[in-house]
Structures are given as structure tokens and as C-alpha cells.
Design a protein around this motif. Structure first.
Motif, mmCIF file in Angstrom:
data_model
loop_
_atom_site.group_PDB
_atom_site.id
_atom_site.type_symbol
_atom_site.label_atom_id
_atom_site.label_comp_id
_atom_site.label_asym_id
_atom_site.label_seq_id
_atom_site.Cartn_x
_atom_site.Cartn_y
_atom_site.Cartn_z
ATOM 1 N N LEU A 236 11.286 9.782 -6.458
ATOM 2 C CA LEU A 236 11.621 11.258 -7.107
ATOM 3 C C LEU A 236 11.924 12.393 -6.331
ATOM 4 C CD1 LEU A 236 11.480 11.580 -10.607
ATOM 5 C CD2 LEU A 236 9.671 11.990 -10.115
ATOM 6 N N LYS A 237 10.697 12.892 -5.218
ATOM 7 C CA LYS A 237 10.758 13.962 -4.718
ATOM 8 C C LYS A 237 12.452 14.226 -4.814
ATOM 9 C CE LYS A 237 9.926 16.703 -1.407
ATOM 10 N NZ LYS A 237 8.812 17.095 0.058
ATOM 11 N N ILE A 238 12.947 13.222 -3.608
ATOM 12 C CA ILE A 238 14.294 13.414 -2.324
ATOM 13 C C ILE A 238 15.536 13.229 -3.707
ATOM 14 C CG2 ILE A 238 15.761 11.541 -1.354
ATOM 15 C CD1 ILE A 238 13.485 10.643 0.046
ATOM 16 N N ASP A 239 15.349 12.035 -5.177
ATOM 17 C CA ASP A 239 16.436 12.370 -6.191
ATOM 18 C C ASP A 239 16.635 13.512 -6.567
ATOM 19 O OD1 ASP A 239 16.994 10.208 -5.054
ATOM 20 O OD2 ASP A 239 16.102 9.573 -7.524
ATOM 21 N N GLY A 240 15.797 15.005 -6.680
ATOM 22 C CA GLY A 240 15.907 16.283 -6.605
ATOM 23 C C GLY A 240 16.092 17.253 -5.707
ATOM 24 N N ARG B 71 21.349 8.997 -8.173
ATOM 25 C CA ARG B 71 20.376 9.433 -9.096
ATOM 26 C C ARG B 71 19.977 10.485 -9.631
ATOM 27 N NH1 ARG B 71 18.455 4.687 -6.488
ATOM 28 N NH2 ARG B 71 17.017 7.100 -5.074
ATOM 29 N N GLU B 72 20.521 11.024 -10.172
ATOM 30 C CA GLU B 72 19.464 12.288 -10.673
ATOM 31 C C GLU B 72 18.242 11.723 -10.797
ATOM 32 O OE1 GLU B 72 21.247 15.596 -12.226
ATOM 33 O OE2 GLU B 72 23.011 14.378 -11.812
ATOM 34 N N PRO B 73 17.562 13.459 -10.728
ATOM 35 C CA PRO B 73 15.651 12.857 -11.187
ATOM 36 C C PRO B 73 15.235 12.649 -12.083
ATOM 37 C CG PRO B 73 16.363 15.678 -10.085
ATOM 38 C CD PRO B 73 18.380 14.675 -11.022
ATOM 39 N N GLY B 74 14.700 11.207 -12.095
ATOM 40 C CA GLY B 74 13.727 10.909 -12.666
ATOM 41 C C GLY B 74 14.756 10.047 -13.460
ATOM 42 N N GLU B 75 16.275 9.923 -12.999
ATOM 43 C CA GLU B 75 16.701 8.311 -13.058
ATOM 44 C C GLU B 75 16.299 7.209 -12.726
ATOM 45 O OE1 GLU B 75 21.338 9.424 -14.945
ATOM 46 O OE2 GLU B 75 20.804 9.436 -12.670
ATOM 47 N N ALA B 76 16.520 6.029 -13.556
ATOM 48 C CA ALA B 76 15.901 4.798 -12.670
ATOM 49 C C ALA B 76 14.506 5.019 -12.671
ATOM 50 C CB ALA B 76 17.071 4.427 -11.836
ATOM 51 N N PHE B 77 14.144 5.110 -12.390
ATOM 52 C CA PHE B 77 12.413 6.064 -12.349
ATOM 53 C C PHE B 77 12.024 4.636 -11.499
ATOM 54 C CE2 PHE B 77 7.679 6.636 -12.456
ATOM 55 C CZ PHE B 77 7.062 7.415 -11.509
ATOM 56 N N LEU B 78 11.036 4.640 -10.902
ATOM 57 C CA LEU B 78 10.388 3.662 -10.200
ATOM 58 C C LEU B 78 8.860 3.510 -10.025
ATOM 59 C CD1 LEU B 78 12.590 1.832 -7.314
ATOM 60 C CD2 LEU B 78 12.123 0.889 -10.318
ATOM 61 N N ASP B 79 8.136 2.823 -10.593
ATOM 62 C CA ASP B 79 6.697 3.696 -10.811
ATOM 63 C C ASP B 79 5.686 2.681 -9.857
ATOM 64 O OD1 ASP B 79 5.931 1.100 -11.850
ATOM 65 O OD2 ASP B 79 5.782 1.894 -13.812
ATOM 66 N N GLU B 80 4.955 2.971 -9.799
ATOM 67 C CA GLU B 80 4.186 2.559 -8.162
ATOM 68 C C GLU B 80 3.738 1.003 -8.508
ATOM 69 O OE1 GLU B 80 -0.498 2.307 -6.536
ATOM 70 O OE2 GLU B 80 0.237 3.827 -7.911
ATOM 71 N N LYS B 81 3.752 0.664 -9.808
ATOM 72 C CA LYS B 81 4.221 -1.209 -10.279
ATOM 73 C C LYS B 81 5.339 -1.884 -9.515
ATOM 74 C CE LYS B 81 -0.422 -2.004 -11.494
ATOM 75 N NZ LYS B 81 -0.856 -1.666 -10.298
ATOM 76 N N ALA B 82 6.124 -1.098 -9.695
ATOM 77 C CA ALA B 82 7.647 -1.674 -9.358
ATOM 78 C C ALA B 82 8.259 -1.579 -8.096
ATOM 79 C CB ALA B 82 8.061 -0.534 -9.526
ATOM 80 N N PHE B 83 7.447 -0.352 -7.298
ATOM 81 C CA PHE B 83 7.600 -0.420 -6.006
ATOM 82 C C PHE B 83 6.907 -1.717 -5.736
ATOM 83 C CE2 PHE B 83 10.034 3.592 -5.840
ATOM 84 C CZ PHE B 83 10.433 3.584 -4.605
ATOM 85 N N GLU B 84 5.287 -2.005 -5.297
ATOM 86 C CA GLU B 84 4.871 -2.724 -5.339
ATOM 87 C C GLU B 84 5.680 -4.217 -5.370
ATOM 88 O OE1 GLU B 84 1.172 -3.118 -7.244
ATOM 89 O OE2 GLU B 84 0.119 -1.132 -6.149
ATOM 90 N N ALA B 85 5.987 -4.422 -6.760
ATOM 91 C CA ALA B 85 6.637 -5.852 -6.854
ATOM 92 C C ALA B 85 8.027 -5.911 -5.804
ATOM 93 C CB ALA B 85 7.494 -5.919 -8.686
ATOM 94 N N ALA C 53 0.733 -1.429 -0.092
ATOM 95 C CA ALA C 53 -0.420 0.113 -0.217
ATOM 96 C C ALA C 53 0.726 1.279 -0.101
ATOM 97 C CB ALA C 53 -0.824 -0.290 1.499
ATOM 98 N N ASP C 54 2.197 1.082 0.200
ATOM 99 C CA ASP C 54 3.185 2.231 0.216
ATOM 100 C C ASP C 54 3.969 2.674 -0.847
ATOM 101 O OD1 ASP C 54 2.643 1.995 3.156
ATOM 102 O OD2 ASP C 54 4.345 1.280 3.276
ATOM 103 N N ALA C 55 3.636 1.537 -1.928
ATOM 104 C CA ALA C 55 4.353 1.798 -3.487
ATOM 105 C C ALA C 55 3.893 3.168 -3.893
ATOM 106 C CB ALA C 55 3.564 0.911 -4.224
ATOM 107 N N LYS C 56 2.367 4.010 -3.994
ATOM 108 C CA LYS C 56 2.268 5.080 -4.437
ATOM 109 C C LYS C 56 2.918 6.080 -4.577
ATOM 110 C CE LYS C 56 -1.344 7.906 -6.480
ATOM 111 N NZ LYS C 56 -3.054 8.292 -6.507
ATOM 112 N N GLN C 57 2.976 6.115 -3.236
ATOM 113 C CA GLN C 57 3.763 7.291 -1.747
ATOM 114 C C GLN C 57 5.201 7.260 -2.292
ATOM 115 O OE1 GLN C 57 3.064 8.510 1.943
ATOM 116 N NE2 GLN C 57 1.130 7.592 2.331
#
Length: 187
Positions: free
Chosen positions: A37-41, A48-62, A27-31
Motif C-alpha cells: 500500500l505504501k509503495i503504491d503511493g 496500481r493507485e494507492p488502495g487499488e487491488a488491496f491485499l490484506d494480511e490474510k490474502a498475502f498469507e494465502a 509471518a511476513d504477510a502483515k508487513q
């Protein structure tokens, strides 16, 4: 399918700010996706630079689901009023020659710095590793992050080496990465 219950929730109050540290859940995946992304910036202390190796909600769930199945993985979050402001992760190794150790990483959003959140995530991870009989925790930290280096040293980590000119930051200069490790205390 067996899932490991990793760490019980703990509550901390520092200078009037109350936060919770607990195991991550799907349930934490979206946050977590937005927070990473915020912390990387916000800092160049991370890889990472902001946006690099981005993990979306589904990737975090997995990732969270996979970590929950592995006895040598730990994914913790820190939340203020249910808003996740930081996380840490210990990742174990599947190769037998490295099965005795985990790699630790942590990230806290900048406006939550100074409340010992990173310190408590580290302490919870160390307690977990010791209880699991993990012989070694390792991490890497940018040479300019002196506060983090002191924190790690205060928790039993030693400098094991330096990766020279390892990262190139926005100023165009190269910086060293400090490699640190902590051994399981002898009984």
C-alpha cells in the motif's frame, strides 16, 4: 503436502546499509500488506493507485502459501533489521504452452532506492530461474523508468515490444509499457 525451499538467505551491505534477501514466509504477510500500500503511493512506476487491488494480511498469507507449493513460483523479500522494504515475485504458468516461463515483478519502498536492493532481488530470481531450467523470464516496465530498463538490459533482458499508450498517469497523459524478456542461456 510438499513445500519448496526456494532461496537461501543472503546478506548485502551497500554504502553502510545492511539488508537481507530471503524467501517470503507467512509471518511476513502483515508487513507486506502495509508495504504494498505504501509503495503504491510512492511511485507511478507500478500498476496500481494507492488502495487499488488491496491485499490484506490474510490474502498475502494465502499467496505466500500457494507460492511455496508451486515449483515455478518465487516470492522474495528484502529486509533491513527485520523490516521488509521490498519484495519480488516470479509467477509461473499452469498452461502447458506457457509452462516454460515466469513473469517477474519487483517493488522497493522509495527510501530504500539506490542500495541495489532491486538489483539483488532480480539477480536472486535469475539464479533461481536458471537453476529451475526456466526457459524465459518476462516483465513489463514503464517507459519512463530508464534506470530499471538499463538494469534489466544489463542482466540479459531484451526489449520485445512496446504497449503504446498503455497507462494513464496522474498528469493525465498516456505512457508506453516496455515488454522485456530474458532467455535461459545456452549450455
Amino acid at each position: 503436502m510438499f513445500y519448496f525451499m526456494i532461496v537461501s538467505e543472503k546478506i548485502f551491505t551497500v554504502r553502510g546499509l545492511t539488508y537481507h534477501i530471503r524467501s517470503a514466509s507467512a509471518a511476513d504477510a502483515k508487513q507486506l500488506s502495509a508495504l504494498r500500500l505504501k509503495i503504491d503511493g510512492e511511485t507511478e512506476y507500478l500498476d496500481r493507485e494507492p488502495g487499488e487491488a488491496f491485499l490484506d494480511e490474510k490474502a498475502f498469507e494465502a499467496l505466500i502459501q500457494e507460492d511455496s507449493k508451486q515449483s515455478r513460483h518465487l516470492f522474495l523479500v528484502a529486509a533491513i533489521e527485520r523490516k521488509i522494504v521490498g519484495f519480488s515475485r516470479c509467477e509461473g504458468h499452469s498452461l502447458k504452452r506457457f509452462a516454460h516461463k515466469v513473469t517477474f515483478g519487483v517493488a522497493i519502498q522509495k527510501d530504500a532506492w539506490g542500495y541495489h536492493i532491486g538489483k539483488e532481488l532480480l539477480a536472486a530470481s535469475i539464479d533461481w530461474a536458471d537453476q529451475q531450467g526456466i526457459q524465459k523470464m518476462s516483465l513489463q516496465v514503464l517507459e519512463t523508468n530508464k534506470k530499471a530498463i538499463r538494469l534489466y538490459e544489463n542482466h540479459g533482458f531484451l526489449i520485445e515490444g512496446v504497449l503504446k499508450n498503455d497507462k494513464r498517469l496522474s498528469d493525465g497523459l498516456y505512457y508506453d509499457t516496455v515488454v522485456m524478456g530474458r532467455q535461459l542461456p545456452s549450455s
